[in-house]
Design an enzyme around this catalytic site. Structure first.
Site, PDB file in Angstrom:
ATOM      1  N   ARG A  68      47.756 -11.849  82.088  1.00 28.64           N
ATOM      2  CA  ARG A  68      48.067 -12.566  80.845  1.00 28.64           C
ATOM      3  C   ARG A  68      49.575 -12.607  80.643  1.00 28.64           C
ATOM      4  O   ARG A  68      50.339 -11.913  81.311  1.00 28.64           O
ATOM      5  CB  ARG A  68      47.414 -11.855  79.650  1.00 28.64           C
ATOM      6  CG  ARG A  68      47.822 -10.399  79.586  1.00 28.64           C
ATOM      7  CD  ARG A  68      47.664  -9.738  78.247  1.00 28.64           C
ATOM      8  NE  ARG A  68      47.990  -8.314  78.355  1.00 28.64           N
ATOM      9  CZ  ARG A  68      49.215  -7.825  78.413  1.00 28.64           C
ATOM     10  NH1 ARG A  68      50.263  -8.629  78.389  1.00 28.64           N
ATOM     11  NH2 ARG A  68      49.419  -6.520  78.523  1.00 28.64           N
ATOM     12  N   GLY A  70      53.026 -11.713  78.530  1.00 27.00           N
ATOM     13  CA  GLY A  70      53.474 -10.517  77.820  1.00 27.00           C
ATOM     14  C   GLY A  70      53.808  -9.374  78.754  1.00 27.00           C
ATOM     15  O   GLY A  70      53.894  -9.535  79.982  1.00 27.00           O
ATOM     16  N   SER A 163      44.747  -7.913  70.084  1.00 25.35           N
ATOM     17  CA  SER A 163      44.219  -6.595  69.707  1.00 25.35           C
ATOM     18  C   SER A 163      44.814  -6.198  68.372  1.00 25.35           C
ATOM     19  O   SER A 163      45.994  -6.454  68.099  1.00 25.35           O
ATOM     20  CB  SER A 163      44.549  -5.546  70.771  1.00 25.35           C
ATOM     21  OG  SER A 163      45.951  -5.447  70.976  1.00 25.35           O
ATOM     22  N   CYS A 179      55.121  -3.879  74.598  1.00 20.13           N
ATOM     23  CA  CYS A 179      55.646  -5.247  74.608  1.00 20.13           C
ATOM     24  C   CYS A 179      57.147  -5.295  74.873  1.00 20.13           C
ATOM     25  O   CYS A 179      57.811  -6.275  74.538  1.00 20.13           O
ATOM     26  CB  CYS A 179      55.313  -5.971  73.303  1.00 20.13           C
ATOM     27  SG  CYS A 179      53.532  -6.023  72.971  1.00 20.13           S
TER      28      CYS A 179
END
Length: 224
Positions: A68, A70, A163, A179
């Site tokens: 994904r 990120g 999330s 992150c």
């Protein structure tokens, strides 16, 4: 539109395989869009922008390369993971708009519990200002992340998702730089003093989805 709530702790690799199969079926016109609500056992995931130095405690939990967008994030008990498999061919092929819609979905959901979630330029996800905590060295208010967002598109069908921290062990985030952001921490609904349950959150997510992201027609199914 299928809503599915998965009981217990879902194996990450098995869930990812099931999600990829569902995305292929949606793209082929053989399955409806889906939102899956679940929890994972403690683990870290690495997105496509993850930097090796941001994994500060290698080996603490299993690490999965997620594919994904990120960087590093944590999943574990007490955190609601929401996987969204939506057809952007029908909803508009605009990735930035879609990410903003997911952020608005979280912000609207938190608002049902009187929490002001906010977005920040250059930082994907949803943040909460903590004025009761000491400010940052530059004098700006301290902020903490309550929801992370990371998506992938295949043939313009989304997967992965977001999330929201309900009551995870926040110490588990210490093994990564969440992150890639070092100057801000993480928080949860319970950390903010709100005894919100997963059921409470799921109902709010469902209501806000219809308002912010799109109209749904099917009831929520529960496994287990």
């Amino acid at each position: 539109m299928e809503w599915r709530r998965i009981a217990g702790l879902a194996d990450y690799a098995e869930t990812l395989n099931a999600m990829e199969a569902r995305v292929a079926a949606i793209a082929a016109g053989g399955a409806p869009e889906a939102v899956w609500l679940l929890e994972h056992p403690p683990l870290y995931t690495a997105g496509t922008s993850a930097q090796p130095q941001d994994l500060t405690q290698p080996g603490r939990f299993p690490l999965h390369v997620a594919g994904r967008g990120g960087q590093y994030t944590y999943h574990g008990p007490g955190q609601r993971v929401v996987y969204v498999m939506l057809d952007l061919n029908r909803r508009g092929r605009d990735v930035r708009r879609f990410v903003c819609a997911l952020e608005d979905w979280v912000i609207g959901t938190l608002g049902e519990f009187n929490i002001r979630g906010e977005r920040r330029a250059g930082r994907v996800g949803v943040w909460v200002v903590r004025p009761e905590k000491p400010p940052l060295p530059d004098g700006s208010p301290r902020e903490e992340k309550i929801a992370a967002i990371g998506i992938k598109l295949r043939r313009w069908v989304s997967f992965h998702g977001l999330s929201i921290n309900v009551e995870p062990d926040l110490r588990h985030f210490e093994g990564i730089v969440p992150c890639g952001i070092r100057e801000h921490g993480v928080t949860s609904l319970v950390d903010l003093g709100l005894p919100v349950t997963m059921d409470d959150l799921d109902l709010a997510l469902r209501r806000q989805f219809d308002t912010v992201v799109g109209t749904t027609t099917s009831p929520m199914d529960a496994d287990g």
